[in-house]
Scaffold this motif. Structure first.
Motif, short mmCIF file in Angstrom:
data_model
loop_
_atom_site.label_atom_id
_atom_site.label_comp_id
_atom_site.label_asym_id
_atom_site.label_seq_id
_atom_site.Cartn_x
_atom_site.Cartn_y
_atom_site.Cartn_z
N HIS A 185 75.93 36.01 -10.55
CA HIS A 185 74.79 35.09 -10.41
C HIS A 185 75.31 33.70 -10.80
O HIS A 185 75.79 33.51 -11.91
CB HIS A 185 73.68 35.54 -11.36
CG HIS A 185 72.45 34.67 -11.38
ND1 HIS A 185 72.01 33.96 -10.27
CD2 HIS A 185 71.56 34.39 -12.36
CE1 HIS A 185 70.91 33.29 -10.58
NE2 HIS A 185 70.62 33.53 -11.84
N CYS A 200 63.52 29.50 -19.48
CA CYS A 200 64.30 30.74 -19.57
C CYS A 200 63.48 31.88 -20.16
O CYS A 200 63.57 33.01 -19.68
CB CYS A 200 65.56 30.51 -20.40
SG CYS A 200 66.86 29.64 -19.51
N GLY A 237 61.64 33.71 -17.69
CA GLY A 237 62.39 34.26 -16.57
C GLY A 237 62.53 33.30 -15.41
O GLY A 237 62.72 33.70 -14.27
N GLU A 251 64.93 30.80 -14.93
CA GLU A 251 66.14 30.11 -15.38
C GLU A 251 66.62 29.03 -14.42
O GLU A 251 67.48 28.23 -14.79
CB GLU A 251 67.25 31.12 -15.70
CG GLU A 251 67.98 31.69 -14.50
CD GLU A 251 67.27 32.89 -13.86
OE1 GLU A 251 66.14 33.20 -14.26
OE2 GLU A 251 67.86 33.49 -12.94
N HIS A 283 64.36 35.17 -2.42
CA HIS A 283 63.48 34.37 -3.27
C HIS A 283 62.37 33.70 -2.44
O HIS A 283 61.22 33.64 -2.88
CB HIS A 283 64.30 33.32 -4.02
CG HIS A 283 63.53 32.53 -5.03
ND1 HIS A 283 62.80 33.11 -6.05
CD2 HIS A 283 63.34 31.18 -5.17
CE1 HIS A 283 62.22 32.17 -6.78
NE2 HIS A 283 62.52 30.99 -6.26
N LEU A 286 66.41 33.87 -8.67
CA LEU A 286 66.36 34.26 -10.08
C LEU A 286 67.19 35.51 -10.34
O LEU A 286 67.31 36.38 -9.47
CB LEU A 286 64.90 34.57 -10.47
CG LEU A 286 63.94 33.39 -10.32
CD1 LEU A 286 62.50 33.87 -10.44
CD2 LEU A 286 64.25 32.34 -11.37
N ALA A 287 67.70 35.61 -11.55
CA ALA A 287 68.48 36.78 -11.95
C ALA A 287 67.67 38.07 -11.75
O ALA A 287 68.21 39.09 -11.32
CB ALA A 287 68.92 36.65 -13.41
N THR A 288 66.38 38.01 -12.03
CA THR A 288 65.55 39.22 -11.94
C THR A 288 65.42 39.73 -10.50
O THR A 288 65.02 40.87 -10.28
CB THR A 288 64.14 38.96 -12.50
OG1 THR A 288 63.64 37.75 -11.90
CG2 THR A 288 64.17 38.81 -14.00
N GLU A 289 65.72 38.87 -9.51
CA GLU A 289 65.61 39.30 -8.12
C GLU A 289 66.87 39.99 -7.62
O GLU A 289 66.86 40.64 -6.57
CB GLU A 289 65.32 38.09 -7.22
CG GLU A 289 63.98 37.44 -7.54
CD GLU A 289 63.77 36.12 -6.81
OE1 GLU A 289 62.74 35.97 -6.14
OE2 GLU A 289 64.64 35.23 -6.91
#
Ligand SMILES: [Zn+2]
Ligand SMILES: [Zn+2]
Length: 343
Positions: free
Chosen positions: A85, A96, A99, A101, A153, A289-292
């Motif tokens: 990432h 952050c 979530g 970031e 995203h 995003l990292a969560t994706e």
């Protein structure tokens, strides 16, 4: 180790011999197996997008094997396959902790604010290294972390749901991923708006309804194809005021237009008839995003997101070859992506 660096804006990248990065407790050292050469890299080299310092090792689309782990990086071990990432973040600012970031107060982009992947090794925080399943080649693991992640995203920001229809304006790298991801979401009809005949043909081969913008107003064509209803979601991936406006006008009631393409132009909208009456939403989309990323990686692992071998080209970690690719990227019109594979 070998690296290929930007040493002067507007000049060709050059070979450099630099130390292998020292890692901290929360970092991992990755042996780069693949690094995508992106359009943004051409913009950094050309001075169109500003970078922080010189010399700089470019490259933000990275996959490889973990070489060394810091003592706090417990979720990874040496030898693991990973993809990266590209956005580094503090983890503790007001964005952050929610979530989000990409708005981090001290966010940094790999290959722009700090050294990137045009090298034999790269150091990143372990939180930025995501396990890459064996089914996904390193080359795909590298390039999907930029345009595919951003296409996902955009769909998420637009609240895209199964059974909805979508219009995709522009069938470049983002559109190529967006079409596949929309289908992975179990969408209804996908309309791809383009002026390039080869891209229209390739979109149609991949199951989309091709809308040729050279043969009449694409908004009218989409309205006609949907019995006047319009689409649920439109993605604008080109970056022109004209297509941004079209992406809003082709929406039906409660439609969402997600704008991804960049432009300095202004767009005009009639709030009453074009927005308020239909409760249409216009949404800005920036990065991802990292969560994706776990979902994205799973789409690629399961074969729903694919980059067939004729869409990938490989070069060495060689300044002359990389510069040639960056030159060609300025006017590229195909879906072929070039990836550096260090020997
Ligand atoms: Zn990129
Ligand atoms: Zn932060």
């Amino acid at each position: 180790m070998r690296a290929v660096q930007l040493t002067q804006i507007g000049k060709a990248l050059e070979h450099a011999d630099v130390p292998i990065p020292e890692i901290g407790a929360s970092d991992v050292l990755i042996r780069v197996a693949a690094a995508g050469i992106c359009h943004s890299d051409a913009h950094y080299r050309g001075g169109i997008s500003k970078i922080d310092r010189l010399p700089l090792t470019l490259g933000h689309e990275i996959a490889g094997r973990v070489e060394k782990v810091g003592c706090d990086a417990t979720h990874l071990s040496a030898g693991d396959r990973v993809c990266v990432h590209y956005l580094l973040y503090c983890g503790s600012c007001e964005f952050c902790v929610r979530g989000l970031e990409q708005f981090c107060r001290s966010g940094q982009m790999i290959g722009k604010h700090r050294d990137g992947g045009y090298a034999e090794f790269i150091k990143v925080p372990a939180a930025n290294a995501f396990p890459l399943p064996d089914e996904i080649p390193f080359e795909v693991g590298a390039i999907m972390m930029c345009s595919s992640a951003t296409a996902l995203h955009a769909l998420n920001k637009a609240g895209f749901k199964a059974g909805e229809s979508i219009a995709i304006f522009g069938f470049g790298g983002l559109g190529f991923s967006a079409l596949q991801l929309a289908r992975a979401f179990d969408c209804a009809n996908v309309y791809v708006v383009e002026i390039n005949p080869a891209k229209l043909a390739s979109a149609a081969r991949m199951g989309a309804i091709a809308i040729d913008a050279t043969s009449g107003d694409p908004v009218e064509q989409i309205k006609e194809a949907t019995a006047g209803r319009g689409v649920d979601v439109a993605l604008e991936l080109i970056g022109s005021a004209k297509t941004m406006r079209q992406s809003v006008l082709c929406l039906g009631c409660l439609g969402r237009a997600a704008l991804v393409g960049l432009t300095a132009e202004s767009m005009s909208i009639h709030p009453y008839t074009e927005l308020i009456n239909k409760e249409v939403e216009i949404i800005g989309v920036s990065d991802h995003l990292a969560t994706e990323l776990p979902a994205l990686i799973e789409f690629a692992r399961s074969g729903k997101l694919r980059f067939p071998s004729d869409t990938l080209r490989v070069v060495d970690l060689d300044a002359a070859q990389i510069n040639a690719v960056l030159n060609a990227l300025q006017d590229s019109i195909d879906h072929v992506r070039t990836v550096i594979v260090p020997k």
